[in-house]
Every structure is written in structure tokens, then in C-alpha cells.
Design an enzyme around this catalytic site. Structure first.
Site: not given
Lengths: 231, 231
Positions: B47, B85, B118, B120
Site C-alpha cells: 500500500g 479509525s 521485500e 513475497e
DNA sequence: CCAATAGTGTCTATTAGACACTATACA
DNA sequence: TGTATAGTGTCTAATAGACACTATTGG
């Protein structure tokens, strides 16, 4: 905490609501007239900023806005979708998280007075309200209507628009109104019985100059029941 | 422009992706190891921040993140839900708009090299990956899996996980894998024919030591076809 | 008794699910 | 010719849709 953590890089975020109810003439949506720029004086879906000091989460923010505009606290509420773009708000990159709320006829009757000043119920006609709306709210309303009409086919959604107590014939007529077609009584009752979302109120009957009808209420006013197949 | 227009009152907003593909052993999701605080070193859904100077809208932001992590440009992409939130991010009130992406087996093969360091693929087991994830990402992944498994029942979704060209038997076996049950060949083919989302590739057959099978491709790789009834 | 709506039953055309059968390649 | 998988057909039990029938009130 490396980057994008100052104002210029942060989109603005609001929660907007498509609040529906059944008026005598049909499905209606609550609109408010905007007091401030942008789009001052135009009609819009009720909404507001997220109050980071007050709202615990998104749904709480939606419930707060709903309470402010209608006085209603515990209706059916579901998240519809989120839109965000550079151009939808002239003030800058903005996000709107859109919720759908369904108000029962009781809610409207009780809270007519409590409704915020510049708010008004507008009858749905086709894919909207026959008015131009602020921001991209016309498009959001159209999406909300699509979701609602789709769910009428396979859920207990129409039950959330009726008063708390209703008969099977009243329920069927809401389905027929929202679907725009007649349903077979026998088949309708089979589906409703299977889905098992109604509780008969013991001994309470709707009386007229005909056979009295059993009165029912929803087992759960905050969630939808789903049918196995279409209605 | 009256209020809530400075940093302290603005939630932070990210776009997160649940990117799925079929590995040889089953449905897999792409995870990245976080380089920075919070949750540094933990696994998370890929993200990123919305880049207000670069992304035209939310979907564009999602496509940018997808391209950065996988090199893939035009997969099936749909918005799942938005969570927000006060507590889900220790840095403050935060919103995550979550998208689901489905990559075809071709995409994986071609872009194995282009994948960010990084990252996977992790096999799905039950409702997640058997790892604790950063933020509320385990819960978001669970929601994404629910949506996917639900759509397998009544849409062409599994077709978007296969390579561009496939046979009906291969398609059926993906449905069976995702549903966890066997399907009747005859009934399966009737449904697929009705939904009309496949195009036979003229003259192209899959050959083995048996009757050759017609090869198909999706008519539209970016949208789902829906069945009238369940598969 | 009549009118009106509630509520249930019945019949048939359609369909889904199980299963079997035919087709066509390679070895 | 045998084996393996592709692709299609058939039969039956379940179901949906149309329709009719009975039930129960007020007037």
C-alpha cells in the site's frame, strides 16, 4: 515517518450519506442545501468532515452525521463505496466515504421536528432526484440507488423502510413498488418464510372490513437477511 | 472554508491492496515486509499514501501501487471497502481504502524479476496466511477472501487468475479449488455458456494423449461476468 | 349475504443434478 | 486397441410460477 506527513500532501476526507425513506409517494432521499462554498446554495447529500477528536471510526462518523441531520440513532447503515479524486472538490484532492442509511417510517414521523433546518426529502425518479447536486453527489446517489434496487431482489431490505410493525401484504407492496413489478403472493410468502427474518407479534392483528392480518416485525433492524434465490 | 482545514484535523489516508494469484499450490496473496515504523519488519498488504500531485483519483493510486510492487498494469481491480479509525495506526486517525487485484498466471511469470525486493507470495490457508500482519491488515485480508469466495459462486472471477489462454477443464478446476468442492462437468459448462464471458480461440487446441481441448480466453479481462444463478 | 383482503393449496412446465454416453487424440 | 480426457446427451426429482381455493372479518 518519512514523507507526506504535512497538510499539502494529505487529501481531505468526508463522510457522506444517502439516507432513504418511504414517503407517501415513494422512495425518497434526504438532501441538504449547502450553506458554504463550494457549491453554496446547491443541494447535496448530507455529510461532514471526520472529527478526529470525536469519531472513533468511520461508522461512528456516519452515525454522528445521521443523528445531526435526522435525530435517528439506530437505523440500517451500510458502507457503499469511496470516491476520491483531484477534481471532485475545488478545494483540492478529496475523498468521500459514502454510506447508505434506511429509515423506517416511524423514524420520519417521530423526528420530523428534529430535522436540521435546510434539509428536505426528495422523491426518487428514475436514477436520481431531477436536480443537479453539488460535487459528484448525483453520481453517488445513482450508485446508491443501484445498490438498493439490486438488494431488493435478494434481501430483506424493504422491511427496513416500513414502520416497526407491518403486515405481509404491506411488505409485499413495498417490494413491488421498489421493483416496479407485481409479485405472486404465494411465492412471495414462501421466500419470506424461508429467509426467516420476521417475527409475528402474538395476537396482534391488523383489522379492517376483511379477514384480519397478522402483524410482524423485523427480527433484527440493523442487518439484512439474504434470500437463497431471487425474490 | 471554515474549519478542520489544517493538519491536526485531517486523517491520514492510504490505499492498500490485496493482490491475489494462483501459485502451483493454490491461491496466494502478495505481502511486503515493512521497512519503516510503525510495524517495521512486519508483513503487510502492499500500500501507500495517496500522492496528491501524481494520482488523478483513487483507482489511479491503486494502479500505481500495483505497478510499483508487481510491474503489472491492467489486471482485474475492484474496490473492497474502506476502514478508518483513531486506533488502527499509532500515528493518528487513519483511513485505508482497500482494493482487490487479481493477477493472471502470465503476469506472475513475466514479472517475477520486476517485483519489488521485500515482497513475497504467501499461500492462503483458511481465512488468512498464518502470519500476524501489520495494522488491521489480517482483518482486511479476511474480508477480501470473503468477497472472493463469495464471487466465485456467481461470477467469472476464477478466470482472471488463469493465464490468458485456458481450457474449460482448467477453468473448472480453479472453481473447484476455490470452492473446495467438485462440480458437475455438464452443469458447469451450461453456466459458463450462459454467462457468455469466454471466446474460443479459432483452431487453437490443447493437445495431449487424449481428445484435444478447445482453448478459450476471457472476452474482457477487466470486468467480471455474473451468472444468473449460483454455479 | 356481500365485498374485500388474508392465507393456503394444487397443478404443470421448467430446471437442476446425477449419470451415462460418445468423440478423439496419443501410445 | 487401450487409455485418458473432451464434450454432449438423457433421465428424474425438485422447484418455481400461475392460478384457484378457502378463511374471516365489517358492513
Amino acid at each position: 515517518m518519512t514523507t507526506h506527513d504535512n497538510d499539502a500532501f494529505r487529501p481531505i476526507a468526508t463522510v457522506d450519506l444517502a439516507i432513504f425513506s418511504l414517503s407517501p409517494t415513494g422512495l425518497s432521499v434526504l438532501l441538504v442545501r449547502r450553506a458554504n462554498a463550494p457549491f453554496s446554495g446547491e443541494w447535496a447529500l448530507p455529510g461532514g468532515w471526520i472529527h478526529v477528536d470525536e469519531d472513533a471510526n468511520l461508522e461512528a462518523a456516519a452515525r454522528r452525521v445521521l443523528k445531526e441531520k435526522t435525530g435517528v440513532e439506530t437505523p440500517y447503515l451500510e458502507q457503499l463505496q469511496t470516491t476520491g479524486s483531484r477534481t471532485r472538490d475545488p478545494r483540492g484532492w478529496s475523498i468521500s466515504i459514502v454510506y447508505i442509511a434506511l429509515l423506517s417510517a416511524d423514524d420520519i414521523a417521530e423526528r420530523q421536528d428534529a430535522m436540521a433546518g435546510e434539509a428536505e426529502w426528495r422523491l426518487i425518479e428514475g436514477e436520481g432526484v431531477g436536480l443537479s447536486l453539488a460535487f459528484d453527489h448525483a453520481s453517488l446517489l445513482k450508485e446508491a440507488l443501484g445498490r438498493i434496487r439490486s438488494k431488493v431482489e435478494y434481501s430483506s431490505l424493504p422491511g427496513h423502510l416500513l414502520p416497526a410493525r407491518f403486515t405481509l401484504s404491506e411488505l409485499q407492496s413495498v417490494y413491488e413498488h421498489l421493483l416496479g413489478r407485481k409479485l405472486d403472493k404465494s411465492a412471495f410468502r414462501k421466500r419470506v418464510a424461508e429467509a426467516d427474518f420476521l417475527k409475528p407479534i402474538e395476537g396482534e392483528m391488523r383489522r379492517a372490513s376483511n379477514r384480519p392480518a397478522q402483524v410482524f416485525r423485523l427480527k433484527d433492524t440493523r442487518t439484512l437477511a439474504l434470500f437463497d434465490r431471487t425474490i
